[in-house]
Structures are given as structure tokens and as C-alpha cells.
Design a protein around this motif. Structure first.
Motif, PDB file in Angstrom:
ATOM      1  N   ASP A 168       0.871  -1.353  -0.008  1.00 50.43           N
ATOM      2  CA  ASP A 168      -0.127  -0.162  -0.036  1.00 50.43           C
ATOM      3  C   ASP A 168       0.821   1.218   0.030  1.00 50.43           C
ATOM      4  OD1 ASP A 168      -2.497   0.950  -0.008  1.00 50.43           O
ATOM      5  OD2 ASP A 168      -2.406   1.693   2.094  1.00 50.43           O
ATOM      6  N   GLN A 169       1.924   1.179   0.672  1.00 48.89           N
ATOM      7  CA  GLN A 169       2.767   2.486   0.909  1.00 48.89           C
ATOM      8  C   GLN A 169       3.326   2.617  -0.662  1.00 48.89           C
ATOM      9  OE1 GLN A 169       6.504   2.262   3.480  1.00 48.89           O
ATOM     10  NE2 GLN A 169       5.669   3.949   4.304  1.00 48.89           N
ATOM     11  N   PHE A 170       3.909   1.515  -1.018  1.00 49.12           N
ATOM     12  CA  PHE A 170       4.512   1.729  -2.509  1.00 49.12           C
ATOM     13  C   PHE A 170       3.510   2.203  -3.548  1.00 49.12           C
ATOM     14  CE2 PHE A 170       5.953   0.466  -6.705  1.00 49.12           C
ATOM     15  CZ  PHE A 170       6.990   0.819  -6.600  1.00 49.12           C
ATOM     16  N   VAL A 171       2.321   1.643  -3.486  1.00 54.59           N
ATOM     17  CA  VAL A 171       1.380   1.943  -4.478  1.00 54.59           C
ATOM     18  C   VAL A 171       0.946   3.694  -4.392  1.00 54.59           C
ATOM     19  CG1 VAL A 171      -0.937   1.897  -5.395  1.00 54.59           C
ATOM     20  CG2 VAL A 171       0.230  -0.148  -4.960  1.00 54.59           C
ATOM     21  N   GLN A 172       1.003   3.994  -2.940  1.00 57.49           N
ATOM     22  CA  GLN A 172       0.677   5.552  -2.831  1.00 57.49           C
ATOM     23  C   GLN A 172       1.954   6.289  -3.404  1.00 57.49           C
ATOM     24  OE1 GLN A 172      -0.486   6.318   1.246  1.00 57.49           O
ATOM     25  NE2 GLN A 172      -1.527   4.267   1.490  1.00 57.49           N
ATOM     26  N   ALA A 173       3.157   5.940  -3.028  1.00 52.57           N
ATOM     27  CA  ALA A 173       4.213   6.436  -3.495  1.00 52.57           C
ATOM     28  C   ALA A 173       4.224   6.618  -5.018  1.00 52.57           C
ATOM     29  CB  ALA A 173       5.744   5.810  -3.061  1.00 52.57           C
ATOM     30  N   ALA A 174       4.144   5.424  -5.702  1.00 54.66           N
ATOM     31  CA  ALA A 174       4.158   5.529  -7.160  1.00 54.66           C
ATOM     32  C   ALA A 174       3.033   6.354  -7.791  1.00 54.66           C
ATOM     33  CB  ALA A 174       3.498   3.974  -7.592  1.00 54.66           C
ATOM     34  N   HIS A 175       1.871   6.469  -7.172  1.00 52.23           N
ATOM     35  CA  HIS A 175       0.840   7.437  -7.588  1.00 52.23           C
ATOM     36  C   HIS A 175       1.232   9.074  -7.327  1.00 52.23           C
ATOM     37  CE1 HIS A 175      -2.999   4.680  -7.951  1.00 52.23           C
ATOM     38  NE2 HIS A 175      -2.126   4.279  -8.644  1.00 52.23           N
ATOM     39  N   GLU A 176       1.741   9.195  -6.267  1.00 53.60           N
ATOM     40  CA  GLU A 176       2.254  10.652  -5.945  1.00 53.60           C
ATOM     41  C   GLU A 176       3.309  10.971  -6.899  1.00 53.60           C
ATOM     42  OE1 GLU A 176       3.960  13.147  -2.048  1.00 53.60           O
ATOM     43  OE2 GLU A 176       2.859  11.124  -1.952  1.00 53.60           O
ATOM     44  N   THR A 177       4.355  10.124  -7.705  1.00 50.24           N
ATOM     45  CA  THR A 177       4.984  10.563  -8.604  1.00 50.24           C
ATOM     46  C   THR A 177       4.425  10.956  -9.688  1.00 50.24           C
ATOM     47  OG1 THR A 177       5.269   8.305  -9.633  1.00 50.24           O
ATOM     48  CG2 THR A 177       6.580   8.699  -7.869  1.00 50.24           C
ATOM     49  N   GLY A 178       3.247  10.541  -9.967  1.00 47.95           N
ATOM     50  CA  GLY A 178       2.479  10.969 -11.321  1.00 47.95           C
ATOM     51  C   GLY A 178       2.811  10.082 -12.428  1.00 47.95           C
ATOM     52  N   ASN A 179       3.501   8.878 -12.007  1.00 53.85           N
ATOM     53  CA  ASN A 179       4.237   7.957 -13.385  1.00 53.85           C
ATOM     54  C   ASN A 179       3.425   6.721 -13.506  1.00 53.85           C
ATOM     55  OD1 ASN A 179       6.006   9.921 -14.318  1.00 53.85           O
ATOM     56  ND2 ASN A 179       7.345   9.529 -12.453  1.00 53.85           N
ATOM     57  N   TYR A 180       2.466   6.558 -12.396  1.00 52.49           N
ATOM     58  CA  TYR A 180       1.963   4.885 -12.542  1.00 52.49           C
ATOM     59  C   TYR A 180       0.275   5.273 -12.023  1.00 52.49           C
ATOM     60  CZ  TYR A 180       6.913   3.626 -10.744  1.00 52.49           C
ATOM     61  OH  TYR A 180       8.168   3.278 -10.635  1.00 52.49           O
ATOM     62  N   GLN A 181      -0.148   4.009 -12.522  1.00 53.94           N
ATOM     63  CA  GLN A 181      -1.525   3.976 -12.305  1.00 53.94           C
ATOM     64  C   GLN A 181      -1.702   2.644 -11.970  1.00 53.94           C
ATOM     65  OE1 GLN A 181      -4.415   6.106 -12.080  1.00 53.94           O
ATOM     66  NE2 GLN A 181      -5.053   4.134 -11.045  1.00 53.94           N
ATOM     67  N   LEU A 182      -2.525   2.207 -10.639  1.00 54.55           N
ATOM     68  CA  LEU A 182      -2.637   0.704 -10.478  1.00 54.55           C
ATOM     69  C   LEU A 182      -3.755   0.173 -11.225  1.00 54.55           C
ATOM     70  CD1 LEU A 182      -2.114  -1.578  -8.313  1.00 54.55           C
ATOM     71  CD2 LEU A 182      -3.893  -0.621  -6.978  1.00 54.55           C
ATOM     72  N   VAL A 183      -3.559  -0.842 -11.610  1.00 55.86           N
ATOM     73  CA  VAL A 183      -4.676  -1.293 -12.899  1.00 55.86           C
ATOM     74  C   VAL A 183      -5.034  -2.765 -12.409  1.00 55.86           C
ATOM     75  CG1 VAL A 183      -3.887   0.061 -14.771  1.00 55.86           C
ATOM     76  CG2 VAL A 183      -2.909  -2.096 -14.409  1.00 55.86           C
ATOM     77  N   MET A 233       9.058   5.745   0.322  1.00 57.18           N
ATOM     78  CA  MET A 233       9.231   5.179  -0.984  1.00 57.18           C
ATOM     79  C   MET A 233       9.145   5.697  -2.351  1.00 57.18           C
ATOM     80  SD  MET A 233       7.147   1.435   0.247  1.00 57.18           S
ATOM     81  CE  MET A 233       8.059   0.308  -0.955  1.00 57.18           C
ATOM     82  N   ILE A 234       8.873   7.183  -2.214  1.00 58.65           N
ATOM     83  CA  ILE A 234       8.552   7.880  -3.286  1.00 58.65           C
ATOM     84  C   ILE A 234       9.990   8.003  -4.207  1.00 58.65           C
ATOM     85  CG2 ILE A 234       8.239  10.260  -4.150  1.00 58.65           C
ATOM     86  CD1 ILE A 234       6.439  10.770  -1.675  1.00 58.65           C
ATOM     87  N   GLU A 235      11.192   8.380  -3.592  1.00 59.22           N
ATOM     88  CA  GLU A 235      12.404   8.223  -4.455  1.00 59.22           C
ATOM     89  C   GLU A 235      12.507   7.074  -5.333  1.00 59.22           C
ATOM     90  OE1 GLU A 235      14.514  11.502  -1.396  1.00 59.22           O
ATOM     91  OE2 GLU A 235      13.488   9.486  -0.731  1.00 59.22           O
ATOM     92  N   GLU A 236      12.441   5.830  -4.511  1.00 63.36           N
ATOM     93  CA  GLU A 236      12.639   4.762  -5.429  1.00 63.36           C
ATOM     94  C   GLU A 236      11.835   4.469  -6.641  1.00 63.36           C
ATOM     95  OE1 GLU A 236      12.491   0.948  -3.323  1.00 63.36           O
ATOM     96  OE2 GLU A 236      10.669   1.253  -2.642  1.00 63.36           O
ATOM     97  N   ALA A 237      10.565   4.981  -6.242  1.00 59.58           N
ATOM     98  CA  ALA A 237       9.431   4.609  -7.276  1.00 59.58           C
ATOM     99  C   ALA A 237       9.506   5.516  -8.389  1.00 59.58           C
ATOM    100  CB  ALA A 237       7.925   4.984  -6.732  1.00 59.58           C
ATOM    101  N   GLU A 238       9.961   6.812  -8.015  1.00 58.40           N
ATOM    102  CA  GLU A 238      10.379   7.769  -9.304  1.00 58.40           C
ATOM    103  C   GLU A 238      11.546   7.394 -10.195  1.00 58.40           C
ATOM    104  OE1 GLU A 238      10.544  10.987 -11.544  1.00 58.40           O
ATOM    105  OE2 GLU A 238       8.910  10.499 -10.285  1.00 58.40           O
ATOM    106  N   ASN A 239      12.637   6.846  -9.319  1.00 55.46           N
ATOM    107  CA  ASN A 239      13.684   6.468  -9.903  1.00 55.46           C
ATOM    108  C   ASN A 239      13.566   5.217 -10.749  1.00 55.46           C
ATOM    109  OD1 ASN A 239      15.395   8.144  -8.632  1.00 55.46           O
ATOM    110  ND2 ASN A 239      16.307   6.909  -7.463  1.00 55.46           N
ATOM    111  N   PHE A 240      12.739   4.178 -10.501  1.00 56.43           N
ATOM    112  CA  PHE A 240      12.176   3.163 -11.393  1.00 56.43           C
ATOM    113  C   PHE A 240      11.220   3.498 -12.613  1.00 56.43           C
ATOM    114  CE2 PHE A 240      12.194   0.338  -7.212  1.00 56.43           C
ATOM    115  CZ  PHE A 240      13.507   0.431  -7.072  1.00 56.43           C
TER     116      PHE A 240
END
Length: 333
Positions: free
Chosen positions: A14-29, A280-287
Motif C-alpha cells: 500500500d505504501q509503494f502504490v501510494q508513493a507510485a501514484h504520488e510521482t504521477g508516473n503510475y496507475q494501479l490497474v 518509497m517515493i524516491e525509489e518509485a520515481e527512479n524506477f
């Protein structure tokens, strides 16, 4: 946009998905769980999400291009392999795999299938971590380091009650070293490189994995001491000893304060570091940058460095685990 699917519906996912969405680059599908109700409970707050209770259906979703895996450790390898064969990028929560053999097979397979494999070791992606890296002098000015990360796991209560939860089970590749110990080992190898020798003195608990332990990473001119555990709490800071002073960090898993104490001038220099609310935002953004820019040479080089670091960390943990006589089911396969 990265169309994200997840395996594992715990708090870290859940923390990763929230971080991923916060970067604006991901959408959970897509969400996979063995139980449909569990998948739906996790995904309902994220909008239009598909659910699957078997991995074949999950990985067959055509619009799904990247999968975050946070299942029990021993399941990572087969799930990552299945995902890569389906043409998906794979983000695997640390520790990614149980053995160097598994790690090597996934890296080779990802290269063959032209997809990306990331180990989600978040501390090395934080800006604070890089600030410390930039501050450190040449290796010949380092005389030692002491890294500690120890936190009591409530699941140890189940061990004391005679049960064997996944995080403390050799069948699921559990224990303190492969869980919390990953953070200080990643820090050591990212900052200092691959050690010449690695050894671990782990104290086994009733389930036959380590509950607490001390490791030594031996370099040419200094040693790094690693202290980790899941059956007790540590409030010890982490330190790097230099020829002209000591760098003191409040933690090694997520640095929020770092102060250099200069021995010669008796001064204190506070490094400009801070921790984000969601670490987890920074790793999500880097990936995301690597996935979205597959032909960028600089990002490609950085990606290869992450992969090689993951390989080396996996080997060191394996060597340390073997030195302590900690055996997983995965070792026998």
C-alpha cells in the motif's frame, strides 16, 4: 504512464502504490491475491482496478506492464520469472531472491526478454543516502563503520507461542539478516564496494532462522560491523569512522540526520538531509524514469549499476547466511 499491478496486499504494498501514484508516473490497474475479497479490499480505493486470483490470469492482462512483488520471500523467484516471461517489468521487494543462482537467472532472463528488474531497496534511492555518498572521502581515509538496524517484530510473539510465521520461517526464506539486515548491507556495498570477506554470527530462534545477529564485512583497510535483529529493539546510531573524524547518522535504513564531527578542528558539520513522509517515493520515481526512458544512456548505466549492486548484496547475504549455518529450502532446490 506505467500500468502497475501488485502481488502482495500488505502495508508495504500500500505504501509503494501510494508513493507510485504520488510521482504521477503510475496507475494501479491490477491486484493479485489468492482471495478475491482480499484483492478487492486492497484495490477499491484506487479506482478502476482488475482483480485476479491466479497468476496466469494476472500476468496475461495485456495493459499491465509493470508488477511490484511483495509476497513472502521464497515466492519472489517463481513469480518474478513468470512475470518476465509474460513481458512485464518486475519490481521485487527486498530481499529479491534467496540465492545467487536465483538472482543470476532473473537478471539474465530480464535481459533476454528486454524488460527491467528492480530490487526495491529503498534506502539507496533516497536523496539523503546520496548526500552521504557525496560527502564521503576516498576509501583510504575510511578506517571503519558500524551500521545497525534492529526492530522488534510483533510476529515473534507467534514464534514464542509455538507458531512459524513466514518472516521467521526457513521454508519462506525468513530471518533478521535477509529482512532488516539488507539495509545496512546495501549501504556498505553502495558506499564502499564489494567486501573481501563476509561473515555473520546469527543467534537462531526456535524456527531455526536468525532472530538477531552481528556481521563483519572486511575490506582492504577497514571493517564494517553490521548489527541487525527482529526480536529486540535498537536505538543505536550508525557511524562511519574517518581519519579526521566521525560521521554519525541517526539511522541506516532511512537517514534523517547526519552530522560530521571533525577531530582536528573540533567542529560539527550538519549535512543537509531529510526524510520524505513516504520513504518509497524516491525509489518509485527512479524506477519510473528508467522504465519510461529505455533508450536514455545515463539512466541505462545507472540501472545496470543497481542490478549489479543487487547481485552483490545477494551474494554477500548468502555468504553471511552460510557462515552462520542458516539454511533455507531454496538452497536445496
Amino acid at each position: 504512464m506505467i500500468n502497475l499491478g501488485i502481488i502482495g496486499t500488505n502495508w508495504i504494498t500500500d505504501q509503494f502504490v501510494q508513493a507510485a501514484h504520488e510521482t504521477g508516473n503510475y496507475q494501479l490497474v491490477a491486484v493479485y491475491s489468492r482471495k478475491l475479497e482480499t484483492a478487492q479490499t486492497f484495490g477499491e480505493k484506487y479506482g478502476d482496478v482488475e482483480y485476479a486470483t491466479d497468476l496466469e490470469t494476472f500476468f496475461a492482462l495485456e495493459h499491465l506492464n509493470t508488477v511490484y512483488i511483495a509476497s513472502p520471500n521464497s515466492l519472489h523467484f517463481e513469480q518474478a520469472k513468470q512475470g518476465i516471461l509474460a513481458g512485464k517489468n518486475i519490481i521485487v521487494e527486498k530481499p529479491a531472491f534467496s540465492t545467487p543462482k536465483e538472482m543470476a537467472e532473473i537478471i539474465e532472463l530480464a535481459n533476454q526478454k528486454n524488460v527491467f528488474f528492480f530490487e526495491a531497496a529503498r534506502n539507496i534511492h533516497e536523496r539523503a543516502f546520496k548526500t552521504v555518498a557525496d560527502f564521503l572521502p576516498l576509501k583510504n581515509q575510511i578506517i571503519g563503520a558500524d551500521f545497525s538496524y534492529m526492530k522488534y517484530s510483533s510476529r515473534y510473539d507467534k514464534v514464542l507461542a509455538g507458531q512459524e510465521p513466514n518472516v521467521f520461517s526457513p521454508h519462506f526464506s525468513g530471518g533478521a539478516l535477509v529482512d532488516l539486515g539488507v539495509y545496512p548491507i546495501y549501504a556498505a556495498l553502495a558506499w564502499f564496494g564489494l567486501p573481501n570477506e563476509s561473515i555473520y554470527y546469527g543467534q537462531k530462534i526456535a524456527t531455526d532462522v536468525d532472530g538477531i545477529g552481528t556481521g563483519i564485512l572486511r575490506y582492504d583497510h577497514f571493517d564494517v560491523t553490521i548489527r541487525t535483529g527482529k526480536i529486540g529493539d535498537s536505538f543505536q546510531q550508525s557511524e562511519i569512522y574517518l581519519t579526521n573524524g566521525t560521521l554519525v547518522m541517526n539511522a541506516i535504513n532511512s537517514i534523517d540526520e547526519a552530522v560530521f564531527h571533525d577531530r582536528n578542528h573540533q567542529r560539527r558539520e550538519k549535512l543537509s538531509v531529510h526524510q520524505l513522509e513516504n520513504p518509497m517515493i524516491e525509489e518509485a520515481e527512479n524506477f519510473a524514469q528508467v522504465i519510461l526512458n529505455p533508450t536514455d544512456h545515463k539512466l541505462g548505466t545507472e540501472y545496470e549499476e543497481w542490478v549489479e549492486l543487487s547481485r552483490n548484496v545477494n551474494q554477500v547475504i548468502y555468504d553471511m547466511r552460510k557462515s552462520a549455518g542458516i539454511v533455507f529450502d531454496a538452497d536445496e532446490e
